[in-house]
Design a protein around this motif. Structure first.
Motif, PDB file in Angstrom:
ATOM      1  N   ASP A 260      23.920 -21.761 -19.681  1.00 39.85           N
ATOM      2  CA  ASP A 260      25.338 -21.443 -19.787  1.00 39.85           C
ATOM      3  C   ASP A 260      25.806 -21.414 -21.232  1.00 39.85           C
ATOM      4  OD1 ASP A 260      26.840 -22.804 -16.793  1.00 39.85           O
ATOM      5  OD2 ASP A 260      25.003 -21.709 -17.083  1.00 39.85           O
ATOM      6  N   ALA A 261      25.291 -22.318 -22.063  1.00 34.40           N
ATOM      7  CA  ALA A 261      25.822 -22.464 -23.406  1.00 34.40           C
ATOM      8  C   ALA A 261      25.114 -21.579 -24.418  1.00 34.40           C
ATOM      9  CB  ALA A 261      25.714 -23.920 -23.849  1.00 34.40           C
ATOM     10  N   SER A 262      23.965 -21.043 -24.094  1.00 30.50           N
ATOM     11  CA  SER A 262      23.200 -20.269 -25.051  1.00 30.50           C
ATOM     12  C   SER A 262      22.576 -19.083 -24.350  1.00 30.50           C
ATOM     13  CB  SER A 262      22.103 -21.131 -25.681  1.00 30.50           C
ATOM     14  OG  SER A 262      21.319 -20.360 -26.562  1.00 30.50           O
ATOM     15  N   ILE A 263      22.982 -17.885 -24.727  1.00 30.87           N
ATOM     16  CA  ILE A 263      22.542 -16.681 -24.034  1.00 30.87           C
ATOM     17  C   ILE A 263      21.594 -15.905 -24.924  1.00 30.87           C
ATOM     18  CG2 ILE A 263      23.295 -14.547 -22.941  1.00 30.87           C
ATOM     19  CD1 ILE A 263      26.027 -15.945 -22.604  1.00 30.87           C
ATOM     20  N   PRO A 264      20.299 -15.884 -24.630  1.00 29.67           N
ATOM     21  CA  PRO A 264      19.366 -15.133 -25.469  1.00 29.67           C
ATOM     22  C   PRO A 264      19.648 -13.637 -25.381  1.00 29.67           C
ATOM     23  CG  PRO A 264      18.259 -15.900 -23.479  1.00 29.67           C
ATOM     24  CD  PRO A 264      19.635 -16.510 -23.480  1.00 29.67           C
ATOM     25  N   ARG A 265      19.447 -12.942 -26.497  1.00 27.23           N
ATOM     26  CA  ARG A 265      19.721 -11.513 -26.516  1.00 27.23           C
ATOM     27  C   ARG A 265      18.454 -10.682 -26.666  1.00 27.23           C
ATOM     28  NH1 ARG A 265      23.189 -14.201 -29.350  1.00 27.23           N
ATOM     29  NH2 ARG A 265      22.203 -13.815 -31.341  1.00 27.23           N
TER      30      ARG A 265
ATOM     31  N   ALA B 187      22.798 -17.704 -14.241  1.00 30.89           N
ATOM     32  CA  ALA B 187      23.373 -17.713 -15.584  1.00 30.89           C
ATOM     33  C   ALA B 187      22.925 -16.471 -16.354  1.00 30.89           C
ATOM     34  CB  ALA B 187      22.952 -18.968 -16.329  1.00 30.89           C
ATOM     35  N   PRO B 188      23.790 -15.887 -17.171  1.00 27.38           N
ATOM     36  CA  PRO B 188      23.401 -14.686 -17.926  1.00 27.38           C
ATOM     37  C   PRO B 188      22.337 -14.980 -18.963  1.00 27.38           C
ATOM     38  CG  PRO B 188      25.561 -15.488 -18.634  1.00 27.38           C
ATOM     39  CD  PRO B 188      25.184 -16.290 -17.434  1.00 27.38           C
ATOM     40  N   THR B 189      21.471 -14.008 -19.169  1.00 30.59           N
ATOM     41  CA  THR B 189      20.407 -14.102 -20.162  1.00 30.59           C
ATOM     42  C   THR B 189      20.443 -12.940 -21.150  1.00 30.59           C
ATOM     43  OG1 THR B 189      18.896 -13.017 -18.623  1.00 30.59           O
ATOM     44  CG2 THR B 189      18.873 -15.419 -18.666  1.00 30.59           C
ATOM     45  N   LEU B 190      21.471 -12.139 -21.079  1.00 24.86           N
ATOM     46  CA  LEU B 190      21.666 -11.029 -22.013  1.00 24.86           C
ATOM     47  C   LEU B 190      23.160 -10.858 -22.218  1.00 24.86           C
ATOM     48  CD1 LEU B 190      20.546  -8.511 -23.592  1.00 24.86           C
ATOM     49  CD2 LEU B 190      20.935  -7.215 -21.473  1.00 24.86           C
ATOM     50  N   ALA B 191      23.599 -10.825 -23.466  1.00 23.49           N
ATOM     51  CA  ALA B 191      25.024 -10.702 -23.784  1.00 23.49           C
ATOM     52  C   ALA B 191      25.296  -9.384 -24.482  1.00 23.49           C
ATOM     53  CB  ALA B 191      25.470 -11.858 -24.671  1.00 23.49           C
ATOM     54  N   LEU B 192      26.314  -8.660 -23.994  1.00 23.88           N
ATOM     55  CA  LEU B 192      26.726  -7.410 -24.610  1.00 23.88           C
ATOM     56  C   LEU B 192      28.255  -7.364 -24.671  1.00 23.88           C
ATOM     57  CD1 LEU B 192      24.358  -6.548 -22.200  1.00 23.88           C
ATOM     58  CD2 LEU B 192      24.170  -4.729 -23.902  1.00 23.88           C
ATOM     59  N   ARG B 193      28.780  -6.697 -25.679  1.00 27.19           N
ATOM     60  CA  ARG B 193      30.230  -6.537 -25.817  1.00 27.19           C
ATOM     61  C   ARG B 193      30.564  -5.061 -25.838  1.00 27.19           C
ATOM     62  NH1 ARG B 193      35.216  -8.096 -26.934  1.00 27.19           N
ATOM     63  NH2 ARG B 193      34.713 -10.285 -26.572  1.00 27.19           N
TER      64      ARG B 193
ATOM     65  N   PRO C 149      28.034 -15.410 -27.596  1.00 23.79           N
ATOM     66  CA  PRO C 149      27.234 -15.745 -28.781  1.00 23.79           C
ATOM     67  C   PRO C 149      27.589 -14.823 -29.937  1.00 23.79           C
ATOM     68  CG  PRO C 149      25.917 -14.532 -27.211  1.00 23.79           C
ATOM     69  CD  PRO C 149      27.236 -14.793 -26.536  1.00 23.79           C
ATOM     70  N   SER C 150      27.449 -15.330 -31.151  1.00 24.25           N
ATOM     71  CA  SER C 150      27.713 -14.495 -32.316  1.00 24.25           C
ATOM     72  C   SER C 150      26.695 -13.365 -32.354  1.00 24.25           C
ATOM     73  CB  SER C 150      27.629 -15.325 -33.596  1.00 24.25           C
ATOM     74  OG  SER C 150      26.343 -15.893 -33.717  1.00 24.25           O
ATOM     75  N   GLY C 151      27.169 -12.191 -32.705  1.00 18.26           N
ATOM     76  CA  GLY C 151      26.274 -11.051 -32.817  1.00 18.26           C
ATOM     77  C   GLY C 151      25.818 -10.456 -31.510  1.00 18.26           C
ATOM     78  N   ALA C 152      26.603 -10.631 -30.430  1.00 15.65           N
ATOM     79  CA  ALA C 152      26.248 -10.008 -29.157  1.00 15.65           C
ATOM     80  C   ALA C 152      26.107  -8.498 -29.348  1.00 15.65           C
ATOM     81  CB  ALA C 152      27.310 -10.312 -28.109  1.00 15.65           C
ATOM     82  N   ALA C 153      25.125  -7.918 -28.709  1.00 13.66           N
ATOM     83  CA  ALA C 153      24.874  -6.484 -28.850  1.00 13.66           C
ATOM     84  C   ALA C 153      26.107  -5.687 -28.436  1.00 13.66           C
ATOM     85  CB  ALA C 153      23.673  -6.085 -28.009  1.00 13.66           C
ATOM     86  N   LEU C 154      26.411  -4.634 -29.175  1.00 15.22           N
ATOM     87  CA  LEU C 154      27.597  -3.825 -28.932  1.00 15.22           C
ATOM     88  C   LEU C 154      27.242  -2.595 -28.098  1.00 15.22           C
ATOM     89  CD1 LEU C 154      30.580  -4.125 -29.881  1.00 15.22           C
ATOM     90  CD2 LEU C 154      30.063  -2.376 -31.601  1.00 15.22           C
TER      91      LEU C 154
END
Length: 619
Positions: free
Chosen positions: A26-31, A369-375, A453-458
């Protein structure tokens, strides 16, 4: 039958490194990409040999491979036109539909299947097709997982497989490469006394055989136990060929009955009107037999929809269910917050008959829980066009692969049910993952639960423009349209309302407007006054079946030989449709679909919000 849970680099045996062995993050999402298992292993054992047919692009057998010939028909796939028969097919994994198991079963029984499947990642959908072929028809093909060794396969060559090793001889006389050992895996599944009773025949031989298949596949999921489920949605209710029909009739003839409430997916035909629609008599009659076999086992005769989440029986947040049909699985997990794996066709039947599902994957809270973060880029977050959602889902599925993604940047939006339906269906088309999250929109991702997370893929306009171009390949400018194809997945009530407003005061031109919908939602739309304007416009509503099951264009039928282009607002159908009906299928939004029905043409240009690159001069 040689079927066992896989060994991998995880400390716990699992078949999918993107699910069963992942801690709660939950607290750390690998990208970065989720690493595949490093130890080669078998999902289904056996011996095989044949020429290597390799692609680094995942392939959906349903909608991507012709079930009768074994030819790749997915127009977006690098192997399009290739025959799989007798080859050792090497692909990273399947993708998209839960029905790949049925297509593989048909090919194995007809003798047109690959000699073996060699995968990078475990794929339970394809493995299930091989397991049922062995269990019911005594036909076997090996299914092998290579993990990180997949990348070492040559572009071409010959392959030999046995239970202990895989040998590749590259084209051109290069030295042979040996992958050994192909590890058998320890069975960690614990059965309850009730499970043992089912296996022993307490509810009859049909349920006992269903439980045996269920147990074999539970091992592939890395499950240590089963879980009780509250309902099932059966996907493989459409007719793919004689093998699938024989399996369902086999269980019905043994007197097996469903143990929990069970709904049915869309069929291959409208049960009441298939003759009037010009559908081939063999398809109509065989499809009717298939539906009757499922109904004989106690399935709900009033369901027959690919959008069961629109029914009053839809599950609630936290419910443990077992659904097939890729779009329904993704919607149930992501939008409703229910818990279901992306279950293969026929395994969903085994679960319905036993009431038990493997406790693995996203049935387990930690694995959701998510394992990939995108914005979403700010320029896209402000877009007011429903076409955003199918394009976003299509791209998101490609980016996610087997991972559970979370999307940031839509929290200020209030997507309609039809928007989320379009997103889920497109995601299920290109992804192997059973779910996604949208912060501030989907129920398990309230704002702040998963800090970005900082720098989530755009996700940029250029990304979605790529999806748009893939789904509108081969057309430009003003393009003639023969058919407006709506309702993939089945039309929701809010879509009926939108359509009724859009056709008000307009006169349909030449194109036929065909809508597939569930009977329950059509009845609601009729009560609300939405169907009368559509009938006045000349639209036709087709029940029971869905666009994904419309037969190939012919002299008679729903899509005809002289039809040119179809237009749809569904990314799922724009992806699968060209291979299924043999005609181009173009993607636009609902309003433009109505305009195409009036004008007889559609303007195939990317909308300006897809960025400067989308503003092109078209002929």
């Amino acid at each position: 039958m040689t079927v066992s849970p896989c060994q991998s680099s995880c400390s716990t045996p699992c078949a999918d490194p993107a699910s069963s062995c992942r801690p709660n993050q939950d607290a750390s999402i690998p990208r970065g990409p989720t690493p595949p298992p490093t130890t080669p292993h078998t999902l289904v054992g056996g011996h095989a040999a044949g020429p290597l047919l390799l692609s680094d692009t995942p392939l959906s057998f349903w909608g991507g491979v012709d079930a009768a010939s074994g030819t790749v028909i997915d127009q977006t796939h690098p192997l399009v036109g290739a025959s799989l028969g007798g080859a050792v097919l090497a692909i990273p994994r399947g993708r998209g539909s839960c029905s790949g198991s049925l297509v593989l079963l048909e090919l194995v029984v007809a003798g047109r299947a690959p000699a073996a499947l060699v995968l990078q990642d475990a794929d339970q959908i394809l493995a299930l097709g091989a397991i049922v072929a062995d269990a019911i028809f005594s036909r076997r093909i090996p299914v092998i997982v290579l993990g990180s060794r997949f990348a070492s396969l040559p572009a071409s060559g010959d392959v030999e497989i046995d239970d202990a090793r895989l040998v590749v001889r590259s084209t051109g006389g290069s030295p042979r490469r040996v992958v050994a050992p192909l590890a058998p895996c320890l069975d960690t599944l614990r059965l309850s006394a009730a499970d043992d009773a089912l296996l022993a025949g307490a509810r009859g031989p049909g349920v006992a055989q269903a439980m045996a298949i269920n147990r074999s596949v539970a091992a592939l999921y890395g499950a240590e136990a089963f879980v009780d489920i509250t309902q099932v949605h059966l996907d493989g209710v459409f007719y793919t060929g004689p093998a699938g029909l024989r399996v369902v009739q086999h269980f019905a003839a043994l007197g097996a009955r469903v143990a929990v409430p069970t709904t049915l997916n869309a069929l291959s035909v409208d049960l009441d009107n298939w003759r009037a629609l010009g559908i081939d008599a063999t398809l109509g009659l065989e499809s009717t037999k298939l539906a009757e076999a499922y109904l004989a086992m106690g399935a709900n005769e009033k369901s027959m929809t690919c959008a069961p989440y629109l029914l009053p029986s839809a599950p609630a947040l936290g419910d443990q269910v077992a659904w097939g049909e890729s779009n329904a699985v993704v919607f149930a997990n992501s939008v409703l917050g229910a818990r279901t794996q992306k279950y293969p066709d026929l395994l969903d039947l085994c679960i319905a008959l036993t009431g038990r599902a493997p406790l693995a994957g996203v049935h387990v809270e930690a694995n959701r829980a998510p394992t990939l973060a995108l914005r979403l880029a700010p320029a896209l977050a402000a877009v007011d066009d429903p076409l955003l959602y199918p394009l976003l889902g299509y791209f998101l599925g490609q980016a996610a692969g087997t991972r559970v993604p979370i999307v940031y940047g839509l929290e200020a939006r209030h997507p309609a049910p039809s928007d989320l339906k379009a997103l889920a269906a497109a995601f299920g088309t290109t992804s192997s993952s059973p779910m996604f999250h949208v912060e501030g929109v989907t129920p398990e991702a309230p704002r702040g639960r998963f800090p970005e997370p900082s720098g989530a893929a755009l996700i940029t306009p250029a990304d979605l423009l790529g999806a748009w171009r893939t789904l509108n390949a081969g057309a430009s400018g003003r393009t003639p349209v023969s058919v407006v194809a709506l309702g993939n997945p089945h039309l929701a009530l809010d879509e009926f309302e939108q359509l009724a407003a859009l056709v008000e005061g307009k006169t349909r031109g030449g194109p036929r407007v065909l809508i597939t919908a569930g009977r329950a939602i059509t009845a609601q739309a009729e009560d609300a006054g939405y169907t009368a304007p559509l009938e006045g416009f000349g639209a036709e509503i087709i029940h029971d079946m869905c666009w994904c099951f419309v037969p190939r264009a012919g002299e008679s039928g729903i899509v005809k030989t002289d039809d040119t282009h179809l237009v749809t607002n569904s990314a799922k159908y724009a992806h699968y449709g060209p291979g299924i009906v043999g005609r181009p299928v173009l993607l636009t939004n609902l309003a433009a679909c109505v305009d195409a029905a009036v004008a007889g043409t559609v303007d195939v240009r990317p909308p300006p919000w897809l960025g400067a690159a989308a503003v092109e001069v078209q002929p």
